[in-house]
Structures are given as structure tokens and as C-alpha cells.
Design a protein around this motif. Structure first.
Motif, PDB file in Angstrom:
ATOM      1  N   GLY A 469       0.929  -1.244  -0.089  1.00 25.99           N
ATOM      2  CA  GLY A 469      -0.028  -0.209   0.068  1.00 25.99           C
ATOM      3  C   GLY A 469       0.754   1.183  -0.004  1.00 25.99           C
ATOM      4  O   GLY A 469       0.318   2.275   0.094  1.00 25.99           O
ATOM      5  N   LYS A 528      -6.233   8.822  -6.841  1.00 30.32           N
ATOM      6  CA  LYS A 528      -7.330   7.994  -6.388  1.00 30.32           C
ATOM      7  C   LYS A 528      -8.639   8.816  -5.898  1.00 30.32           C
ATOM      8  O   LYS A 528      -8.310   9.577  -5.042  1.00 30.32           O
ATOM      9  CB  LYS A 528      -6.883   6.716  -5.335  1.00 30.32           C
ATOM     10  N   GLU A 534      -8.613   0.877  -2.515  1.00 26.40           N
ATOM     11  CA  GLU A 534      -7.047   0.996  -2.600  1.00 26.40           C
ATOM     12  C   GLU A 534      -6.243  -0.420  -2.295  1.00 26.40           C
ATOM     13  O   GLU A 534      -5.184  -0.640  -3.104  1.00 26.40           O
ATOM     14  CB  GLU A 534      -6.759   1.769  -1.120  1.00 26.40           C
TER      15      GLU A 534
END
Length: 620
Positions: A469, A528, A534
Motif C-alpha cells: 500500500g 485515487k 485501495e
């Protein structure tokens, strides 16, 4: 079986053995219509018929008797002796040498470039398909077709394109594994029947589980049941192509453990073949979607020589079935398989691990994990026609006390099934002077090898950061990689001073790598919004980075538009002629989609024959 039964029909024979009419009818429905097919049934096949205990016992006794008459599989074929060839076989070996700071660098080029005509080898290809629930969901912008529907289209195209005498099979896996299509010979008569059977694929029961280990085990059992001995493993190019869209959630789920289990089972089913031949089946993997799958990546990396294939089924693409044909193309185009490369430093020379290629590396036996490294081993399941593969070798010459410092041996199986070997010996003089003799070619090959190794290292870090991430960390790793690639290009460009061809080739290769890094940077840096998942984006970035990295480091083409400038970094085989018309038709589609000229497979001999016929017709 007793000779008194030899003149009986198959049905009469079964009745004499106590098989009921209902069981005979079931066998007919399953297309078990002769003693040979009956004798080939496995225990799983018999259990899968759903018979009563007594009927199962009768069939089991008949298959045991049938199999007892087969020749001893372990002794049915003795692998031919190894013959040394130098420039006369399907494979050639060139070594490019350079010296820097008292250390030697060698790039071993394993090439089939001189073999640019394909006479497709006999193959046995098994398609292994995930039938978990998500595979049945319709994809694309218009939500018209499911992933299973697309796989069905590919499988039917494959049956059409395979040559008579090839074999095809299909196994599905969810919570359990099921054989939809046992290994079946492709003939003019069987094609329509096989396609009809494949039509049921997207009507399969969809499972909540994804048990890949069960699927692989069943797939290998299908090969076992279709093989009577070593000859079947050596005579055919055996391959499994796995299609799945998600993470494994049942069975063996730890990647390295599954790889070990699969390779061990392949070895156990090898009928006693030696170490150089007992990995007789390759396993290519295709991820259909956006979910990161470390287990699929590891299978691709350690059980095949292909790139890691991924394709996003949510993107509308009318050429999906053509894209999916690539792993079949790579098997049919193979001219060498079970390719072992053994590198040994001698007379005090020591291998430098960090300067040696890491991809396709396998464990060497009998070498201590401590002390100087004197041997490396690499393995390619197969190499297609008109292609090259490279292995970088670093060697420390400081303690070398003799002229000879390195031996490179390539051992492989060719069209005839004969085992062949090529040996090259490298001396200190080669390393100290050969670079100047070989000139720009040596410099270019060393630059490309170093650039591939650097790209693999950088993209490995970027992929890990993306999956965690940390898109910023992923982007930083790639920007640093671009900077290092720029320095590498400048260094080798200076070495190639006044060699315009070499400088141009180095620049073009560097530009292509930079272009792919830019595409990946755009992927991880995509803005985003609040609706963005995500986790899905992180996994999608990981997939893309891994697919690009494996194609570049393995010099193996990827699906669709995975790699930009793929003709430079990971080209399709540069073949000029394909003898099989069905295979040529499918290959032309793949090459055309990648922008390669349609005339690539122009059949000159066939055109001359047609011209002669036309002239004769006019004369008549």
C-alpha cells in the motif's frame, strides 16, 4: 484376459465378466468403448462413475488385468546417450567476455536464432481452470461474457489449432478438482466432439473455494493415466496452463510449499528419469483479473520458463482468446527442451554471486553453502525457435593459477529426442582480450544483461512496496532505478565509443526500459478518488509490475500490451516459416496483434507450388 473372449464384442465381454446392463450403458455414455480405454481407467475414474461397490470391484479387476499386460513402464524407453554437438544442433552457445578491475564478466548466449523454421513438435497440453464463483461473473464494460466463457473460447480455438497427433485435456478446480476432458488425442474426427464437451465449461458448478493444489495434483494424474512409460514423457512436450482470477483459499496455500509439492510429484511420476529429464512438464500461469497472487507467480517462476502472464478481464478486449494462445504458441514453437546449463569455475577462479544471473537458477548438488562458490546451474523447460536467452556470470580471477578459468556446458533435448551437449571453455586470455576482439557485440550484450538484472532488482522492490500500500515508496524505487539505468547506459556507452551500432543498440534498449518504468510509474501514481478500493489498486499495481519484470528478465514475451517495445526487450520468436497450417493461422493472429508484419510466416515453398499449379492449369 482369457483367449476365449477375444472374438467377443466389448459389450459381450463385459457381460461375461458380470458387468450389468446399466453399467455398460454408463460406460458407453462416458465413451469407454474398448478394452484399451477400459484398461487405462484410474482409481479416481472408477470412483467417479458412481457405481455400486460390486460393479466397481469388477471394473477395478479388469483395469488391473489390462494394466498388467502393459510393458514395464520404467524400462520401456532408455534415454539415448548424450552426444556432443558444436554449432550443428538446434542450440548454439556463444560467450561474450569483458574484464573490469581484475574481475571477469561473461555473458553466455544460448541461441536458437539459426533455427527459424518451425516443424511443430507433438504436444500434450492440459488446461487447468479455476471454477470459483468470481469466474462466472460477467466482465467488461458491457458485462456480456464471464471469464469462464472467454476461457471456453480459447480452449476451443486451441483444439482447432493443435495438430493431429497432439493431445488436449481440461481439469477444473474449486473446492475439489474434476476432469472435464481427459487427455484426448486430436484427430479430424475428435475435434468436434471435444469442442462439444468444452461447451459445458461455463456451465460448471461454481465453488466458494479455490484449491489450486488439488487442481494441479489432478492435472498431473491425468498425465500419469495417459502415459505408459518414459517414451510418452520424452516424445511429447507436456504442459499445464493454469487460469485463475484470485488468491488460493483452500489446500496448500504457501507458495514455496506448493512449488515443492508440485515439482516433487512431477519427479515421482517420471518413470525413473534422471535429474536432467525428470521435470517433464512445465506449468504456465495466467491471472485473470486484478488480484495479486504470489502463488501463481511462484509457479510461473519455478515451474516454467515463460513470463508471468496477467490479463485484466474487466478491460474490453475482443482479442482475449488470441492473447491467451501465447503459452500454447511457446510450447509448439519449442526446438529444445529440458535445457540444463552448468557453469563451473576452475583452477582457483571463484564465481561472484552478485554478478551472476538469478532467474532460471536451480540448486547445484554437492556444493557446500560455505566457502568459495565454484558452480552455478540454470534450467529452461524449453526454448522456442529463433530466440535467445542470456546468463550473466561474474568470476574473480585473483587466485586463478592456470589459464583455464571457466567451463560452460549446455545440455538439451532436440527434435530427435536425442540428448545433446555443447561445452565452451573460457581462459584468462579470453576475458582479458576477447572483449576487444568481439568489440561492440560484447559491450552490448553485457549492458543488456546488467540492465535486465538491475531492472529485476528494482522492480522487485517496487512491487513489494506497492502491495504494502506504499505507492510513494514504489514510485521512489522506480525513479531511483531509472537513475541507475541512466548511469549504466552512460558507462557502457562510453565503452562503446566510436562504435555507432553498439551505441545505438544500447540507447534503444535503455529507452525501452525507461518507457516501461514510466508506464509503471503512471500506474502506481494514478490519482485515487473516494470510490477507489485501495487494496484492489495495490494488488493491480503488483500484478502489472511483476508481469513486466518477469517478461524482461526472462526475455520471454508477455500477454497483450504487458510490455511496451516488447520487440526489443522480450520479443516473440523470430520465425520465418511454420509447417503446420492450423498453428500458423493462430500464430499469425498473435504476431499481428503485437504489430509484427503479417508476412512473417509467408510460405514461399507453398506459394511456388500454387504458382506451378496455376501455370499448369492455364497450359491445359
Amino acid at each position: 484376459m482369457n483367449t476365449i473372449y477375444q472374438d467377443l464384442t466389448f459389450e459381450e465381454f463385459l457381460k461375461r465378466q458380470g458387468v450389468t446392463k446399466a453399467t455398460i450403458q454408463l460406460l458407453e455414455e462416458e465413451e469407454i468403448a474398448d478394452k484399451v480405454t477400459l484398461g487405462a481407467l484410474s482409481e479416481d475414474d472408477i470412483n467417479g462413475l458412481g457405481l455400486k461397490v460390486g460393479q466397481k470391484a469388477i471394473l477395478r479387476s479388469l483395469t488391473t488385468k489390462a494394466k498388467s499386460r502393459l510393458p514395464d513402464a520404467r524400462n520401456s524407453v532408455i534415454p539415448p546417450p548424450i552426444r556432443e554437438v558444436n554449432g550443428t544442433g538446434e542450440v548454439d552457445l556463444q560467450c561474450y567476455c569483458l574484464e573490469k578491475d581484475g574481475k571477469g564478466k561473461v555473458v553466455a548466449e544460448i541461441t536458437t536464432k539459426h533455427t527459424n523454421e518451425i516443424n511443430p513438435i507433438k504436444t500434450r497440453i492440459l488446461i487447468l481452470v479455476d471454477t470459483s464463483g468470481s469466474m462466472g461473473i460477467k466482465t467488461g464494460r458491457r458485462r456480456r461474457y464471464s471469464k469462464l466463457y472467454r476461457i471456453k473460447g480459447f480452449a476451443k480455438n486451441m483444439v482447432t489449432s493443435l495438430d493431429d497427433g497432439d493431445f488436449a485435456g481440461l481439469v477444473t478446480f474449486g473446492e475439489n478438482a474434476d476432469v472435464l476432458l481427459p487427455m484426448t488425442e486430436i484427430t479430424h474426427e475428435s475435434r468436434d466432439r471435444l469442442k462439444s464437451k468444452l461447451d459445458t465449461l461455463d456451465k460448471s458448478f461454481l465453488s466458494t473455494k479455490t484449491n489450486l493444489s488439488a487442481g494441479l495434483s489432478k492435472a498431473l494424474e491425468v498425465f500419469r493415466d495417459a502415459s505408459s512409460g518414459k517414451r510418452d514423457l520424452l516424445h511429447y512436450r507436456n504442459a499445464i496452463i493454469v487460469f485463475s482470477d484470485g488468491e488460493v483459499n483452500a489446500g496448500t496455500q504457501e507458495p514455496s510449499k506448493l512449488v515443492h509439492e508440485v515439482r516433487e510429484k512431477i519427479r515421482q511420476l517420471s518413470f525413473g528419469l534422471d535429474e536432467s529429464l525428470n521435470q517433464w512438464a512445465s506449468i504456465s500461469t495466467v491471472v485473470l483479473g486484478k488480484s495479486a497472487s504470489e502463488i501463481m507467480f511462484c509457479l510461473s517462476k519455478f515451474c516454467s520458463s515463460d513470463a508471468f502472464y496477467t490479463i485484466d478481464m474487466d478491460v474490453d478486449n475482443s482479442n482475449t482468446e488470441t492473447d491467451l494462445f501465447l503459452p500454447v504458441l511457446m510450447r509448439k514453437a519449442a526446438v529444445a527442451w529440458n535445457v540444463s546449463v552448468y557453469i563451473e569455475s576452475v583452477n582457483g577462479a571463484v564465481l561472484i554471486n552478485e554478478d551472476c544471473s538469478q532467474d532460471n537458477k536451480v540448486r547445484t548438488h554437492g556444493q557446500s553453502s560455505r566457502g568459495p562458490k565454484t558452480a552455478k546451474a540454470y534450467f529452461y523447460y524449453d526454448i522456442p525457435a529463433a530466440s535467445t536467452r542470456h546468463i550473466g556470470i561474474g568470476v574473480d580471477l585473483e587466485e586463478a593459477f592456470e589459464e583455464e578459468v571457466l567451463k560452460v556446458k549446455v545440455e538439451y533435448s532436440g527434435f530427435s529426442g536425442e540428448r545433446k551437449t555443447i561445452i565452451r571453455t573460457i581462459t584468462k586470455s579470453d576475458i582479458l582480450t576477447e572483449g576487444r576482439v568481439q568489440g561492440g557485440k560484447a559491450i552490448t550484450e553485457h549492458y543488456k544483461n546488467d540492465a535486465r538484472m538491475l531492472s529485476e532488482e528494482v522492480l522487485g522492490k517496487a512491487a513489494k512496496a506497492a502491495l504494502d500500500g506504499n505507492s510513494g515508496g514504489s514510485a521512489d524505487a522506480m525513479r531511483e532505478g531509472q537513475s541507475e539505468l541512466q548511469k549504466l547506459m552512460n558507462r557502457y556507452g562510453d565503452m562503446a565509443d566510436k562504435q555507432e551500432t553498439a551505441q545505438t543498440e544500447i540507447f534503444d534498449y535503455a529507452k525501452s526500459l525507461m518507457s516501461n518504468f514510466e508506464c509503471l510509474l503512471q500506474k502506481v501514481n494514478t490519482p485515487k478518488d473516494e470510490d477507489t478500493d485501495e487494496q484492489i489498486e495495490a494488488e493491480s499495481s503488483w500484478l502489472k509490475i511483476k508481469a513486466v519484470s518477469s517478461a524482461i528478465s526472462r526475455e520471454a514475451p508477455g500477454l497483450a500490451e504487458t510490455v511496451s517495445d516488447s520487440n526489443i526487450l522480450c520479443p516473440l520468436p523470430d520465425v520465418r516459416k511454420v509447417s503446420s497450417t492450423p498453428m500458423r493461422t493462430e500464430m499469425e493472429k498473435v504476431y499481428k496483434e503485437k504489430g509484427i508484419r503479417e508476412s512473417l510466416f509467408f510460405d514461399f515453398d507453398g506459394a511456388i507450388d500454387e504458382l506451378k499449379k496455376s501455370i499448369k492449369k492455364d497450359e491445359d
